[in-house]
Design a protein around this motif. Sequence first.
Motif, PDB file in Angstrom:
ATOM      1  N   ALA A 176       0.831  -1.215   0.000  1.00  0.00           N
ATOM      2  CA  ALA A 176       0.000   0.000   0.000  1.00  0.00           C
ATOM      3  C   ALA A 176       0.861   1.258   0.000  1.00  0.00           C
ATOM      4  O   ALA A 176       0.618   2.193  -0.777  1.00  0.00           O
ATOM      5  N   SER A 179       3.022   1.590  -3.315  1.00  0.00           N
ATOM      6  CA  SER A 179       2.209   1.969  -4.473  1.00  0.00           C
ATOM      7  C   SER A 179       1.850   3.450  -4.430  1.00  0.00           C
ATOM      8  O   SER A 179       1.781   4.110  -5.473  1.00  0.00           O
ATOM      9  N   THR A 183       2.935   5.905  -7.441  1.00  0.00           N
ATOM     10  CA  THR A 183       1.891   6.681  -8.111  1.00  0.00           C
ATOM     11  C   THR A 183       2.196   8.172  -8.073  1.00  0.00           C
ATOM     12  O   THR A 183       2.038   8.884  -9.079  1.00  0.00           O
ATOM     13  N   LEU A 190      -3.068   3.565  -9.259  1.00  0.00           N
ATOM     14  CA  LEU A 190      -2.610   2.895  -8.046  1.00  0.00           C
ATOM     15  C   LEU A 190      -2.456   1.390  -8.253  1.00  0.00           C
ATOM     16  O   LEU A 190      -1.503   0.781  -7.748  1.00  0.00           O
ATOM     17  N   TRP A 191      -3.375   0.778  -8.991  1.00  0.00           N
ATOM     18  CA  TRP A 191      -3.298  -0.670  -9.177  1.00  0.00           C
ATOM     19  C   TRP A 191      -2.077  -1.055 -10.009  1.00  0.00           C
ATOM     20  O   TRP A 191      -1.469  -2.107  -9.786  1.00  0.00           O
ATOM     21  N   ALA A 194       0.940  -0.862  -7.591  1.00  0.00           N
ATOM     22  CA  ALA A 194       0.993  -2.019  -6.693  1.00  0.00           C
ATOM     23  C   ALA A 194       1.446  -3.271  -7.431  1.00  0.00           C
ATOM     24  O   ALA A 194       2.264  -4.048  -6.921  1.00  0.00           O
ATOM     25  N   SER A 386      -4.348  -4.586  -0.471  1.00  0.00           N
ATOM     26  CA  SER A 386      -3.878  -3.197  -0.499  1.00  0.00           C
ATOM     27  C   SER A 386      -4.689  -2.354  -1.466  1.00  0.00           C
ATOM     28  O   SER A 386      -4.868  -1.147  -1.252  1.00  0.00           O
ATOM     29  N   LEU A 387      -5.213  -2.968  -2.514  1.00  0.00           N
ATOM     30  CA  LEU A 387      -6.039  -2.235  -3.478  1.00  0.00           C
ATOM     31  C   LEU A 387      -7.451  -2.004  -2.944  1.00  0.00           C
ATOM     32  O   LEU A 387      -8.099  -1.012  -3.275  1.00  0.00           O
ATOM     33  N   PRO A 390      -6.680   1.378   0.329  1.00  0.00           N
ATOM     34  CA  PRO A 390      -5.391   2.068   0.192  1.00  0.00           C
ATOM     35  C   PRO A 390      -4.916   2.754   1.475  1.00  0.00           C
ATOM     36  O   PRO A 390      -3.736   3.065   1.599  1.00  0.00           O
TER      37      PRO A 390
END
Length: 462
Positions: A176, A179, A183, A190-191, A194, A386-387, A390
Amino acid sequence: MALISVHCYPLLRPSSVFARTPVLSRVIRRGTRRPLRRCLCSQYADERQPPDSPQQLERLFSNLNQATMEHEPGSLTSSIFLVAGTTVGAGILAIPAVTQEAGFLASAVTCISCWLYMVVTGLLVAEVNVNTMCELGSGGVSLVSMAMRTLGTFGVRTACLCYLFIHYALLVAYVARSSDIITDSLGIPLWESAALFSLAFGGICYFGSQRLIGAVNGFLVVGILTSFTSLVVVASGNLQWSSLLEANFAAAPQSIPIIALSFVYQNVVPVLCTNLEGDLSKVRTAIIAGTAIPLALFLVWDGVILGTLPGIAGSSTVSDPLELLRSSNGIVGPIVEAFSFLAIGTSYIGFVLGLSDFLADLLKLPSGQNKPLPYLLTLLPPLLLSLLDPEIFFKALDFAGTYGVLVLFGVFPAAMSWSERYSDELEAPVPPIVPGGKLTLSVVMGGALLVIVSEVIKDVIH
């Protein structure tokens, strides 16, 4: 030029050269005992040396490259970097926030005490791990086999739950936070950040050799030291030395869970014992030296943060001193981001290696071979969690430190060592490397239980 070769002789009884090391044996199902074969390896040119040659090297077993059949002993330097890199993780980012009310002096005493405590528990894990390898006659022994041998079925189940909880919680926190950094730096979703982080560092762990992983860890640790030094130089310009003397020892205990979490490295001790071929002298050096580096970083880091911001020491009015420092100094921001990413990367590698070995042992997969299933089970759940949330970073750190670390890496090492040392049913071929006997083990278990109970009471009251 004479050819150099290596021959191994089975050691069936103690020799005069190794009189201080007892014969290793293991229990066979029918109740008989037989000595475990250890390698006495000698290098010679042209003729065979006698078994008592002073040039012989003793080790529990040999790490062989199955493709080239060459001996690949683990590097002590790489092992130190692995411990240091695993220890310097995301926990360091939360230390100023949990120590600001206690002040630097009180938090420094707490930090050193936690370091000593975690060194002792790591040495206990190493002691039990090598004794378990001696009994089972193989390397790659994880906490599952150690707990089964010493504490039985209940111990295994409790250890498995704590181990999985801690590792997945921290891996979620690492993915988390990393990422977020990627980003902000690259401007990608974000994905994607990660997934990129998980694939890059997970791929290094899966495909990389011991030498490559050691080199990557060494590079990251050097980067951590460089960015850390830059951060200290930039931020210490406004350091007020008098504020470092402020202390509120009554508030110090509340910082113990996060500080203890910051010193977690015990998950890679089984990896160290396997890589270093059961040489406890090298394992002890790797643990002490590898954790001394983070200790110095933690003390300097905490001192700079608490001593730079006026009036923050001894106060609880600021939720995150690090964010306040970043907002007050534009140069500090990028340096903090670089330091955070490198610290998370080194810790992520250590936790992936530890958890994948644990899962491989839990699934009864052959040791010494990388299988895709343990790595998939290690990498995918933290990525997905984590996705989903966040903002889970600080939540995962707090929960893992309070209810996971002190149980698994505080109570359990002492309990396993107690069972191994004082049970009539177990053998302990390796002499204890932690002195103090039952008193030391009682202090280790009692200290962890005291903190856990106090945290539970505090949470219930709140």
